[in-house]
Write a protein that holds these residues in place. Structure first.
Motif, PDB file in Angstrom:
ATOM      1  N   ASN A 244       0.805  -1.227   0.000  1.00  8.25           N
ATOM      2  CA  ASN A 244       0.000   0.000   0.000  1.00  8.25           C
ATOM      3  C   ASN A 244       0.834   1.270   0.000  1.00  8.25           C
ATOM      4  O   ASN A 244       0.283   2.372   0.157  1.00  8.25           O
ATOM      5  CB  ASN A 244      -0.920   0.009   1.228  1.00  8.25           C
ATOM      6  CG  ASN A 244      -1.953  -1.097   1.181  1.00  8.25           C
ATOM      7  OD1 ASN A 244      -2.359  -1.528   0.109  1.00  8.25           O
ATOM      8  ND2 ASN A 244      -2.368  -1.571   2.346  1.00  8.25           N
ATOM      9  N   GLN A 245       2.165   1.112  -0.138  1.00  8.67           N
ATOM     10  CA  GLN A 245       3.101   2.243  -0.194  1.00  8.67           C
ATOM     11  C   GLN A 245       3.104   3.065   1.095  1.00  8.67           C
ATOM     12  O   GLN A 245       3.488   4.234   1.092  1.00  8.67           O
ATOM     13  CB  GLN A 245       2.792   3.139  -1.391  1.00  8.67           C
ATOM     14  CG  GLN A 245       2.913   2.429  -2.734  1.00  8.67           C
ATOM     15  CD  GLN A 245       2.639   3.335  -3.914  1.00  8.67           C
ATOM     16  OE1 GLN A 245       2.146   4.457  -3.758  1.00  8.67           O
ATOM     17  NE2 GLN A 245       2.953   2.861  -5.110  1.00  8.67           N
ATOM     18  N   GLU A 246       2.692   2.451   2.204  1.00  3.65           N
ATOM     19  CA  GLU A 246       2.725   3.160   3.482  1.00  3.65           C
ATOM     20  C   GLU A 246       4.164   3.333   3.968  1.00  3.65           C
ATOM     21  O   GLU A 246       4.479   4.333   4.624  1.00  3.65           O
ATOM     22  CB  GLU A 246       1.906   2.391   4.512  1.00  3.65           C
ATOM     23  CG  GLU A 246       0.421   2.314   4.176  1.00  3.65           C
ATOM     24  CD  GLU A 246      -0.355   1.511   5.200  1.00  3.65           C
ATOM     25  OE1 GLU A 246      -0.015   1.602   6.397  1.00  3.65           O
ATOM     26  OE2 GLU A 246      -1.289   0.785   4.819  1.00  3.65           O
ATOM     27  N   GLU A 343       4.833  -5.654  -5.263  1.00  5.82           N
ATOM     28  CA  GLU A 343       3.520  -5.019  -5.408  1.00  5.82           C
ATOM     29  C   GLU A 343       2.418  -5.997  -5.801  1.00  5.82           C
ATOM     30  O   GLU A 343       1.506  -5.630  -6.532  1.00  5.82           O
ATOM     31  CB  GLU A 343       3.608  -3.908  -6.462  1.00  5.82           C
ATOM     32  CG  GLU A 343       4.633  -2.828  -6.162  1.00  5.82           C
ATOM     33  CD  GLU A 343       4.285  -2.046  -4.907  1.00  5.82           C
ATOM     34  OE1 GLU A 343       3.088  -1.920  -4.615  1.00  5.82           O
ATOM     35  OE2 GLU A 343       5.218  -1.573  -4.241  1.00  5.82           O
TER      36      GLU A 343
END
Length: 379
Positions: A244-246, A343
């Motif tokens: 989630n690219q957090e 991803e």
């Protein structure tokens, strides 16, 4: 500009004149290949007239080379240097493809040899192992540095996260760990009584059960169960954040993901695993005491008295001293696998599985090293 087109003038002597018209580009050449090849199939010598050609790209040049090829006579693209250069590029690409095919022939031949194929696979496996070893070492170095800095400055530790993980990975694991150790202690007592009774030494089952649980079974079972619960959980949590690219967002905000995510998990497991192991050891000896009471009619009081008289405290020390190492290994492997998730969900599933397998394998390997190291400790 007009679309791609052509015309063909044929002669009886096997010669043909191909007149290129319009734009010979990739968007305009649909359906040309089959039709052009059929019309030029019988021609042995082809003269190309490109005076009406308006545009050419590598797709059109490659189509012309593939169909006409060595049958082209005369100067192609005379006075049209740009088209000639594009056509020459297709010749370079074609030659490189042939070279690549030729260079790949020995590799294909190599795989037909079972011994050579085995050596290639072993070499690739060793290369992969070395890459993972380097990455793991870098990860451990980063976490160790943060751990030492946190000891010097405890305010760096995120205590709410540590307490939360202590509850989820520690306190919530106590029931399954104690129950498993109870049954293991009971089974071990059954085996010892069965083996020693025929020699008239069934009472020594108390000693064997206590020593085995304190030195080996309690720490190893606790570590394996924690690896199954926590290593997978850590890998899944951090991997989901990575997807989630957090984690990238944390870096943008100036937050070190290692300090915010990895260090609290390592610290929490290092604190809770000795406690879980201690409770597991008590449960294991309780299971052994129940079996010995039921089979040999020796009361739990007698079990405790013999434990106090004949089982030195060093056995508990030998078992408990390895638990922080188990905990750090499990946490580091789980967090590192989460950090390497890509991803997609397939990568997440694979990394979770790898985290559990690697952590359990390392637990047994480290346990064997401690067993050798403390081999001189007498009972």
């Amino acid at each position: 500009m007009s679309k791609a087109d052509y015309s063909i003038e044929t002669a009886d002597n096997g010669r043909a004149r191909l007149i290129l018209k319009g734009q010979w580009t990739i968007t305009e050449l649909h359906g040309f290949a089959v039709r052009l090849r059929a019309q030029l199939n019988k021609a042995q010598h082809i003269e190309v007239d490109s005076s009406q050609l308006e545009a050419l790209d590598t797709a059109g040049a490659l189509l012309l080379r593939t169909i006409a090829g060595d049958r082209i006579e005369g100067d192609l693209f005379k006075g049209q240097d740009k088209f000639a250069h594009i056509y020459a590029l297709t010749e370079t690409t074609s030659n490189e493809g042939v070279a690549m095919d030729k260079s790949s022939e020995p590799a294909r031949t190599l795989w037909h040899n079972p011994l050579a194929g085995l050596m290639v696979r072993i070499g690739k496996a060793m290369e992969t192992f070395w890459e993972h070893f380097i990455a793991q070492s870098v990860f451990i170095g980063h976490v160790t540095t943060l751990f030492l800095l946190s000891i010097v400055n405890p305010r760096r530790i995120r205590w709410p996260a540590v307490v939360n993980i202590m509850q989820r990975a520690g306190l919530e694991a106590i029931p399954i760990v104690t129950l498993t150790n109870f049954f293991v202690g009971a089974v071990l007592a059954f085996l010892m009584v069965l083996s020693l009774r025929q020699y008239g030494g069934a009472v020594f089952a108390i000693d064997f059960v206590s020593i085995g649980v304190l030195r080996e079974f309690a720490p190893v079972i606790a570590a394996v169960l924690i690896a199954g619960r926590s290593a997978s959980s850590f890998a899944a949590e951090i991997g989901a954040m990575k997807m989630n690219q957090e984690i990238d967002a944390m870096r943008v905000m100036g937050i070190d993901p290692y300090e915010a995510l990895v260090l609290p998990r390592v610290f929490a497991l290092c604190v809770m695993t000795p406690l879980i192991t201690f409770l597991g050891a008590i449960a294991g000896m309780m299971g052994g005491a129940v079996v010995i009471w039921a089979v040999l009619q020796l009361s739990p009081g007698y079990f405790l008295q013999r434990l106090y008289d004949y089982v030195p405290f060093e056995n508990f020390f030998v078992g408990i001293i390895r638990t922080p190492v188990f905990a750090a290994t499990i946490a580091i492997v789980g967090c590192r696998m989460g950090m390497t998730v890509k991803e997609d969900v397939i990568s997440l599933g694979r990394k979770v599985t790898t985290a559990v397998v690697q952590s359990i394998f390392l637990v047994f390997m480290i346990d064997a090293m401690f067993a050798i190291l403390f081999n001189g400790f007498t009972f």
